[in-house]
Design a protein around this motif. Structure first.
Motif, PDB file in Angstrom:
ATOM      1  N   LYS A 334      30.915  33.768  25.267  1.00 27.80           N
ATOM      2  CA  LYS A 334      30.331  32.339  23.931  1.00 27.80           C
ATOM      3  C   LYS A 334      28.998  31.961  24.586  1.00 27.80           C
ATOM      4  O   LYS A 334      28.296  31.013  23.845  1.00 27.80           O
ATOM      5  N   ARG A 355      39.322  42.459  39.260  1.00 29.60           N
ATOM      6  CA  ARG A 355      39.907  43.710  38.083  1.00 29.60           C
ATOM      7  C   ARG A 355      38.906  44.217  37.735  1.00 29.60           C
ATOM      8  O   ARG A 355      37.636  43.666  36.865  1.00 29.60           O
ATOM      9  N   GLY A 407      40.394  35.352  39.438  1.00 25.88           N
ATOM     10  CA  GLY A 407      41.538  33.410  40.082  1.00 25.88           C
ATOM     11  C   GLY A 407      42.325  33.614  40.513  1.00 25.88           C
ATOM     12  O   GLY A 407      43.318  33.386  39.787  1.00 25.88           O
ATOM     13  N   GLY A 494      37.221  25.459  23.671  1.00 21.72           N
ATOM     14  CA  GLY A 494      37.260  27.175  23.249  1.00 21.72           C
ATOM     15  C   GLY A 494      38.066  26.519  22.282  1.00 21.72           C
ATOM     16  O   GLY A 494      39.889  26.744  22.256  1.00 21.72           O
ATOM     17  N   VAL A 495      37.980  26.857  20.877  1.00 19.69           N
ATOM     18  CA  VAL A 495      39.112  27.132  19.688  1.00 19.69           C
ATOM     19  C   VAL A 495      39.217  28.056  19.190  1.00 19.69           C
ATOM     20  O   VAL A 495      39.068  28.059  17.738  1.00 19.69           O
TER      21      VAL A 495
HETATM   22  N1  LIG Z   1      43.095  31.479  21.036  1.00 20.16           N
HETATM   23  C1  LIG Z   1      41.976  31.646  22.151  1.00 20.16           C
HETATM   24  N2  LIG Z   1      42.256  32.650  22.813  1.00 20.16           N
HETATM   25  C2  LIG Z   1      41.144  32.581  23.881  1.00 20.16           C
HETATM   26  C3  LIG Z   1      40.283  31.460  23.735  1.00 20.16           C
HETATM   27  N3  LIG Z   1      39.716  32.087  25.385  1.00 20.16           N
HETATM   28  C4  LIG Z   1      40.214  33.496  25.861  1.00 20.16           C
HETATM   29  N4  LIG Z   1      41.191  33.736  24.922  1.00 20.16           N
HETATM   30  C5  LIG Z   1      41.372  34.598  25.283  1.00 20.16           C
HETATM   31  O1  LIG Z   1      42.363  34.772  26.103  1.00 20.16           O
HETATM   32  C6  LIG Z   1      42.204  35.822  27.279  1.00 20.16           C
HETATM   33  C7  LIG Z   1      42.357  35.799  28.458  1.00 20.16           C
HETATM   34  O2  LIG Z   1      41.125  35.356  28.679  1.00 20.16           O
HETATM   35  P1  LIG Z   1      39.792  35.173  29.357  1.00 20.16           P
HETATM   36  O3  LIG Z   1      38.363  35.249  29.552  1.00 20.16           O
HETATM   37  O4  LIG Z   1      39.790  37.280  29.967  1.00 20.16           O
HETATM   38  O5  LIG Z   1      40.252  35.364  30.717  1.00 20.16           O
HETATM   39  P2  LIG Z   1      39.544  35.024  32.814  1.00 20.16           P
HETATM   40  O6  LIG Z   1      40.106  34.102  33.161  1.00 20.16           O
HETATM   41  O7  LIG Z   1      38.311  35.609  32.542  1.00 20.16           O
HETATM   42  O8  LIG Z   1      40.959  36.460  32.980  1.00 20.16           O
HETATM   43  P3  LIG Z   1      40.670  36.737  34.347  1.00 20.16           P
HETATM   44  O9  LIG Z   1      39.794  38.194  34.329  1.00 20.16           O
HETATM   45  O10 LIG Z   1      42.106  37.525  34.361  1.00 20.16           O
HETATM   46  O11 LIG Z   1      40.531  36.208  35.571  1.00 20.16           O
HETATM   47  C8  LIG Z   1      42.258  36.816  26.279  1.00 20.16           C
HETATM   48  O12 LIG Z   1      42.594  37.470  25.793  1.00 20.16           O
HETATM   49  C9  LIG Z   1      40.833  36.542  25.670  1.00 20.16           C
HETATM   50  O13 LIG Z   1      40.347  36.679  24.626  1.00 20.16           O
HETATM   51  C10 LIG Z   1      40.911  30.218  23.126  1.00 20.16           C
HETATM   52  O14 LIG Z   1      39.271  29.822  23.097  1.00 20.16           O
HETATM   53  N5  LIG Z   1      41.133  30.471  22.061  1.00 20.16           N
END
Ligand SMILES: Nc1nc2c(ncn2[C@@H]2O[C@H](COP(=O)(O)OP(=O)(O)OP(=O)(O)O)[C@@H](O)[C@H]2O)c(=O)[nH]1
Length: 519
Positions: A334, A355, A407, A494-495
Motif C-alpha cells: 500500500k 516464508r 516476524g 489499514g482499513v
Molecule cells: N481486513 C484487513 N486485512 C488486512 C489488512 N492488512 C493486512 N491484511 C491481511 O492480513 C493478512 C496478513 O497480512 P500480511 O501482509 O501477509 O502480514 P505480514 O505481517 O506480512 O505476515 P508475515 O509475512 O507472515 O510476517 C493478509 O491476509 C492481509 O490481506 C487490513 O488493513 N485490513
C-alpha cells in the motif's frame, strides 16, 4: 556470460546456422568449466534428451564449415541399452521377439523400429542383433562405443521414432486396435466428458448484481470499531441511567474504559474531566461519549503525524517490522502504491526470507505498484539481502527503499539477532539508516499489541506505527494506550486489504469512532 547461457536455455532446440553456433559452443565450454561438477552435470545433455543444440554437444561440436551430415553425426546421442527401461519405450517388436524366442517359435529376426537403439550385454535379447530391416546378413552388430548405423551409413537412432507396425513379428495392421476397428461407437457415440463438464449450447448467464458501493474509510473504521464503541457506549448508558455522578460511578466508568483497552492513563483523564464538569449531577451516555472522544483525541493528536521522508537520502530506507500476520507485506504494498503513484522511485525488498509466500506476495505487490523488487531465496540471510537492496536502490537512484522482515516472535532470540543485524548492516552504508523503522500492529490483537511495541522498539528501534485491520472486528482502544505510553508517531491505519485501504491517521476521527460519534 550468464546472459549468454540464459539465451541458450531459451533458444534450446531452435535451429541455427552452423556458423552462428561455433562461437557459442566455445562460450558454453568455458561456462561448463566454471560450473561446479554437480551443476555442470545438470547442464550436460542426457541420452534421453530429444534433441540437443550443437553448442551443448559434448562430442566436440561442429566446425564452422561442417556440413549438415557431419554435424548430425556429431550430434548422435544414443540412449544406453540399460536405459531403455527408464525411457519406457522398449519396442513392442523386441518384446514380442523375446516372447517368441522363449516359446521356441522365432522364425525371422524382429526388426528394430527406427530411432531405437540395440540392446547390449546382459539383455535377454543380446546376440539377436536384429536391429535393421531385411535379412540377418544385413544386421549391424551393436557396439558400446559406436553409434548404431544402418547399411546406408545413416544413423538409426537419429531417425524419427515411428513404429513399424507391419513388420512386427506375428503382428499385422489388422490386429492393432484403432478407433475405426473399435466399432461404430468411436465415430457416433457422444464423448464421455469428465465430471463437471457438459455438452450443449451455452446457458444464459444471470444479470450481474450491482455491487454495494464501497464504504468511505471512516465508515469502515467505525464499522471496525463498532464492537468496541457499541459495547462501551451501551455499558456507559446503562451505568448512568438514573444515577448521579459519584465516586462509585466514576470507578465503574474507569473499569469500563480499561476493559476497552484504552489504558489506565486515558481512563483516568476521562473520569477526571467528567468529575470536574459534572460531579453530583445527572450524566447522560452522550455526555460521557463527548468527553471520552475529547480526551482520546488529546492523547492521539501528538502522535498523528505524517511519515516524514528525507529525500536527500537516496534512498530513504524504511524498515518494516512486526509480528507475523500483522500486515507488514500488505502495508508495504500500500505504501509503495502511494509513493510510486506520486512519482517517486520505490524499491521493495523481500527481507522476510523465512516464508516463501511472503517473498511471492511482495513480488506481486511490486509488480502491481510498478516498484523495483529485490528478493533472495528462502532461508537466506535477511541482513545480506537488506545490504544488497540498499546498494542496488542507491545504484538505481531510488527515492525510497522499503524492506520487509520476518516476524517470528515464537523464536524471539533469533528474531532479535536478525533484526539487530539488519539495522547494523544498513548503518554501515549510511549511519542514519534505516531512516524509518515502522511497526505494524494488528488492531484485532488487543493488549498484546502493547507488549509487541515494547519488544520491537527495543530490538529494532521502532520510530513509527501503522495499525492495520481497523476495518475488521477491531479493538482499537489499544492504540490509545500505546500512544499514551510510547508516544510513537502513528502514520497510517489499514482499513482493508486493498491497495488503497491505507489512510493517514487522524486523531479526531479515530477518537470519534471509538466513542461511537460521527465524524
Ligand atoms: N481486513 C484487513 N486485512 C488486512 C489488512 N492488512 C493486512 N491484511 C491481511 O492480513 C493478512 C496478513 O497480512 P500480511 O501482509 O501477509 O502480514 P505480514 O505481517 O506480512 O505476515 P508475515 O509475512 O507472515 O510476517 C493478509 O491476509 C492481509 O490481506 C487490513 O488493513 N485490513
Amino acid at each position: 556470460m550468464a546472459l549468454s547461457f540464459i539465451k541458450k536455455v531459451f533458444t534450446f532446440g531452435k535451429e541455427k546456422p552452423a556458423e552462428e553456433q561455433a562461437p557459442e559452443a566455445a562460450e558454453t565450454k568455458a561456462l561448463e568449466a566454471e560450473l561446479e561438477p554437480h551443476s555442470r552435470e545438470e547442464h550436460l545433455p542426457r541420452a534421453s534428451d530429444p534433441a540437443l543444440p550443437e553448442e551443448m554437444d559434448t562430442a566436440g561440436g561442429p566446425a564452422a564449415d561442417a556440413s549438415e551430415t557431419s554435424a548430425k553425426e556429431n550430434l548422435t546421442i544414443l540412449p544406453a541399452a540399460d536405459q531403455i527401461g527408464d525411457l519406457g519405450v522398449i519396442p513392442l517388436s523386441l518384446l514380442e521377439a523375446e516372447a517368441e524366442q522363449e516359446a521356441g517359435e522365432i522364425k525371422t529376426p524382429p526388426s528394430v523400429p527406427a530411432g531405437h537403439p540395440p540392446h547390449k550385454g546382459g539383455d535377454p535379447l543380446e546376440g539377436e542383433a536384429a536391429f535393421s530391416e531385411g535379412s540377418a546378413a544385413e544386421v549391424v552388430e551393436a557396439s558400446e562405443a559406436e553409434p548404431v548405423t544402418s547399411e546406408s551409413g545413416k544413423d538409426i537412432a537419429a531417425q524419427p521414432l515411428t513404429p513399424h507396425v507391419g513388420e512386427m513379428s506375428g503382428g499385422t495392421e489388422e490386429n492393432i486396435p484403432s478407433p475405426e476397428a473399435d466399432g461404430e461407437h468411436a465415430s457416433e457415440a457422444e464423448p464421455v466428458l469428465p465430471k463437471g463438464f457438459a455438452t450443449g449450447p451455452k446457458v444464459a448467464e444471470p444479470e450481474p448484481i450491482a455491487l454495494t458501493p464501497k464504504l468511505s474509510w471512516f465508515q469502515r473504521l467505525r464499522a471496525g470499531l463498532a464492537r468496541t464503541s457499541s459495547q462501551l457506549t451501551g455499558q456507559i448508558s446503562a451505568l448512568f441511567t438514573k444515577r448521579k455522578l459519584d465516586d462509585d460511578t466514576l470507578q465503574d466508568l474507569e473499569d469500563l474504559l480499561i476493559q476497552a483497552d484504552l489504558g489506565l492513563e486515558t481512563a483516568m483523564r476521562v473520569t477526571g474531566t467528567l468529575a470536574s464538569e459534572r460531579y453530583g449531577k445527572d450524566v447522560t451516555g452522550e455526555d460521557v461519549s463527548r468527553i471520552m472522544a475529547f480526551e482520546i483525541a488529546k492523547v492521539l493528536k501528538p502522535v498523528a503525524k505524517p511519515l516524514q521522508l528525507d529525500l536527500s537520502h537516496k534512498p530513504h530506507v524504511i524498515l518494516v517490522v512486526g509480528v507475523n500476520g500483522t500486515g507488514k507485506t500488505t502495508t508495504i504494498g500500500k505504501l509503495a502504491s502511494k509513493l510510486s503513484g506520486a512519482g517517486l522511485k520505490v524499491m521493495v525488498a523481500a527481507g522476510d526470507t523465512f516464508r516463501a509466500a511472503a517473498i511471492e506476495q511482495l513480488k506481486i505487490w511490486a509488480d502491481r505498484t510498478k516498484s523495483e523488487f529485490i528478493g533472495t531465496k528462502l532461508g537466506a540471510d535477511a541482513a545480506g539481502l537488506a545490504y544488497d537492496a540498499f546498494e542496488q536502490a542507491r545504484a538505481k537512484k531510488c527515492d525510497v527503499l522499503i524492506i520487509d522482515t520476518a516476524g517470528r516472535l515464537q523464536n524471539k532470540a533469533e528474531l532479535m539477532a536478525e533484526l539487530e543485524k539488519i539495522v547494523r548492516v544498513l548503518g554501515k552504508l549510511d549511519p542514519d539508516a534505516p531512516h524509518t523503522v515502522l511497526q505494524t500492529l494488528d488492531a484485532t490483537t488487543g493488549q498484546n499489541a502493547l507488549n509487541q511495541v515494547e519488544i520491537f522498539r527495543n530490538v529494532a528501534g521502532v520510530n513509527g506505527l501503522i495499525m492495520t485491520k481497523l476495518d475488521g472486528t477491531a479493538r482499537g482502544g489499544i492504540l490509545v494506550a500505546i500512544s499514551a505510553k510510547h508516544k510513537l508517531p502513528v502514520y497510517f491505519i489499514g482499513v482493508g486489504e486493498g491497495v488503497d485501504d491505507l489512510e493517514p491517521f487522524e486523531a479526531e476521527d479515530f477518537a470519534h469512532a471509538i466513542a461511537g460519534l460521527g465524524q
